[in-house]
Design a protein around this motif. Structure first.
Motif, short mmCIF file in Angstrom:
data_model
loop_
_atom_site.label_atom_id
_atom_site.label_comp_id
_atom_site.label_asym_id
_atom_site.label_seq_id
_atom_site.Cartn_x
_atom_site.Cartn_y
_atom_site.Cartn_z
N ARG A 42 0.83 -1.21 0.00
CA ARG A 42 0.00 0.00 0.00
C ARG A 42 0.86 1.25 0.00
N GLN A 43 1.92 1.24 0.80
CA GLN A 43 2.80 2.40 0.86
C GLN A 43 3.43 2.67 -0.49
N LEU A 44 3.95 1.65 -1.11
CA LEU A 44 4.63 1.82 -2.39
C LEU A 44 3.65 2.25 -3.48
N LEU A 45 2.45 1.69 -3.47
CA LEU A 45 1.46 2.05 -4.48
C LEU A 45 0.94 3.48 -4.29
N ALA A 46 0.79 3.89 -3.03
CA ALA A 46 0.18 5.19 -2.74
C ALA A 46 1.16 6.34 -2.81
N THR A 47 2.43 6.08 -2.53
CA THR A 47 3.36 7.21 -2.35
C THR A 47 4.57 7.17 -3.26
N TYR A 51 -6.04 0.12 -6.68
CA TYR A 51 -5.69 0.76 -5.41
C TYR A 51 -4.83 2.00 -5.66
N ARG A 52 -3.87 1.89 -6.57
CA ARG A 52 -2.99 3.03 -6.84
C ARG A 52 -3.79 4.23 -7.34
N LYS A 53 -4.78 4.00 -8.18
CA LYS A 53 -5.59 5.10 -8.71
C LYS A 53 -6.36 5.81 -7.60
N THR A 54 -6.83 5.08 -6.61
CA THR A 54 -7.61 5.68 -5.52
C THR A 54 -6.73 6.25 -4.41
N ALA A 55 -5.50 5.75 -4.30
CA ALA A 55 -4.67 6.10 -3.14
C ALA A 55 -3.58 7.10 -3.44
N GLN A 56 -3.26 7.35 -4.70
CA GLN A 56 -2.16 8.26 -5.01
C GLN A 56 -2.38 9.62 -4.37
N ASP A 72 6.19 6.02 -7.47
CA ASP A 72 5.89 5.70 -8.87
C ASP A 72 6.57 4.40 -9.28
N GLU A 73 6.94 3.58 -8.30
CA GLU A 73 7.57 2.30 -8.61
C GLU A 73 6.64 1.46 -9.50
N SER A 74 7.24 0.74 -10.44
CA SER A 74 6.44 -0.13 -11.29
C SER A 74 5.90 -1.30 -10.48
#
Length: 343
Positions: A289-294, A329-334, A296-298
Motif C-alpha cells: 500500500r505504501q509503495l502504491l500510494a506514495t 488501489y494506486r488510482k484511488t490512493a495516489q 511511482d515504482e512499477s
C-alpha cells in the motif's frame, strides 16, 4: 528497534474534539487513507511517528496554525479506561498518580512521565513523546489539555495548573496560549512540564475502594503483559523488512536472527494471538500500500520489494487483502499521506 505506538483512545478523543469544532474529519481521514470507522477499531494502537503526519493533515484541513491549542478545550474526558479506574479507586489523587506511572504504556509506548515536589508545587514531567514528536506544537498543546481535563474529572474539578512549560518554541501567540491554558506558560523549556499545587496530591477520592484497587491493578498488569507479548510482532516485522530482498523470509530465518528456536518463536507469536504467516502477510500488505500510494515504482518492482516470486502471486494476494487490484488501489490512493501505510 521496537516501533512505538499510542493507544487508540488518544485518536478517538481528538476525533471527538474535531467534530465539535466543525472540522471536516472526512477530508482528514481521506487524506490519511483510512475511514472514520478506523478510529473505533478494537484494541487500536497507532504508530507514534504518525503523529507528525496526522497533525499536519489536521492543520492543513482546518486552516488553523494553532489547531492543537484550540482542540484541547474540546477534548472529552478520558473515561472508561483502566488508568481512570486506578485513579478513582486509589485513596488520593497522589496515590493514583503514583500507581498510574507503573502502567503508562497503556497510553503510549513513548510515555515515561514522572513527577516530583518543587516548593509549593508538584511538577509532572510530560515525557509522553519521542524526541521528534516532543517538539511538535500541536501534539504538546493538545495533549497537556487532555491531561488537565482528565485530572479535573477525577478530582471533582479541583485540579488546576499553576504553570506549564513546553519544549517547543513559539514565534507568536504566547499570550493567547496562556489565556487558553489558564496559567503561566513557558516556551523553549528543556522538557514539557505541568506544575500544579502540591496540596492536590492529598485530594481524597470519594470512590476509593481497596478491593477494587487490587482488581484494577491486576487488570492493568494483564493489559501491560499483553502488550509485552505483542512486542515480538514488531521484532519479527523489523527482521522481515531486512530479509525481503533476500527472498529468505521464513520462520526459521527470522528465529535465527532473533537468536531463538523456531518452536519458541511460533509459541510466542501464538501467545500474541497471531502467527508468522499472518505477520508476514500484514507487513507485505502495508508495504505494498505504501509503495502504491506514495511512489511511482512499477508493479514489477513492487512485486520484488514485497518479496513475491512473480506478479501473478502478488496480484492474487493483493486482491484478497483489499478487494482491489494493485492498479485500482494506486488510482484511488495516489497522493495520500504516508500515515496510512504505517497503520
Amino acid at each position: 528497534m521496537q516501533e512505538l505506538r499510542d493507544a487508540g483512545v488518544m485518536l478517538r478523543l481528538i476525533y471527538e474534539a474535531m467534530k465539535k469544532r466543525g472540522i471536516d474529519t472526512d477530508a482528514i481521514f481521506s487524506r490519511l487513507g483510512v475511514d472514520e470507522n478506523y478510529v473505533y477499531t478494537e484494541q487500536l494502537r497507532t504508530p507514534h511517528s504518525a503523529q507528525l503526519y496526522f497533525w499536519q493533515a489536521v492543520e492543513d484541513v482546518s486552516g488553523d496554525p494553532d489547531i492543537g491549542l484550540h482542540l484541547g478545550p474540546l477534548l472529552p474526558a478520558y473515561k472508561g479506561q483502566v488508568l481512570e479506574y486506578l485513579f478513582l479507586s486509589s485513596p488520593t489523587f497522589g496515590e493514583g498518580l503514583r500507581r498510574a506511572q507503573n502502567y503508562q504504556r497503556l497510553l503510549s509506548d513513548a510515555a515515561n512521565t514522572d513527577f516530583f515536589i518543587e516548593g509549593d508545587d508538584a511538577c509532572m514531567v510530560l515525557d509522553a513523546a519521542s524526541d521528534e514528536v516532543s517538539r511538535l506544537k500541536h501534539f504538546n498543546e493538545c495533549f497537556v489539555q487532555g491531561v488537565i481535563t482528565f485530572f479535573r474529572s477525577i478530582t471533582d474539578d479541583s485540579f488546576y495548573p499553576s504553570r506549564i512549560e513546553f519544549e517547543h518554541h513559539r514565534d507568536s501567540g504566547q499570550e493567547h496560549a496562556a489565556e487558553v491554558l489558564g496559567c503561566d506558560v513557558v516556551f523553549g523549556a528543556p522538557e514539557n512540564r505541568l506544575y500544579f499545587p502540591a496540596t492536590l496530591l492529598t485530594h481524597a477520592s470519594p470512590h476509593a475502594e481497596p478491593e477494587l484497587l487490587d482488581l484494577h491493578e491486576r487488570f492493568a498488569s494483564e493489559q501491560v503483559a499483553r502488550l509485552e507479548k505483542r512486542d515480538i510482532v514488531g521484532q519479527v516485522e523489523r527482521i522481515v523488512a531486512e530479509l525481503l530482498d533476500s527472498g529468505e523470509v521464513t520462520l526459521d530465518a527470522v528465529a535465527e536472527r532473533l537468536g531463538i528456536k523456531p518452536r519458541t518463536l511460533r509459541t510466542r507469536l501464538t501467545e500474541a494471538e497471531t502467527s508468522f504467516n499472518q505477520v508476514l502477510a500484514d507487513f507485505r500488505y502495508r508495504l505494498a500500500r505504501q509503495l502504491l500510494a506514495t511512489t511511482d515504482e512499477s508493479i514489477d518492482e513492487i512485486v520484488y520489494l514485497t518479496g513475491f516470486s512473480e506478479p501473478s502471486t502478488f496480484y492474487r494476494a493483493f486482491k484478497r487483502w483489499s478487494n482491489m487490484t494493485p492498479i485500482e488501489y494506486r488510482k484511488t490512493a495516489q497522493g495520500k499521506d504516508a500515515m496510512v501505510d504505517a497503520l
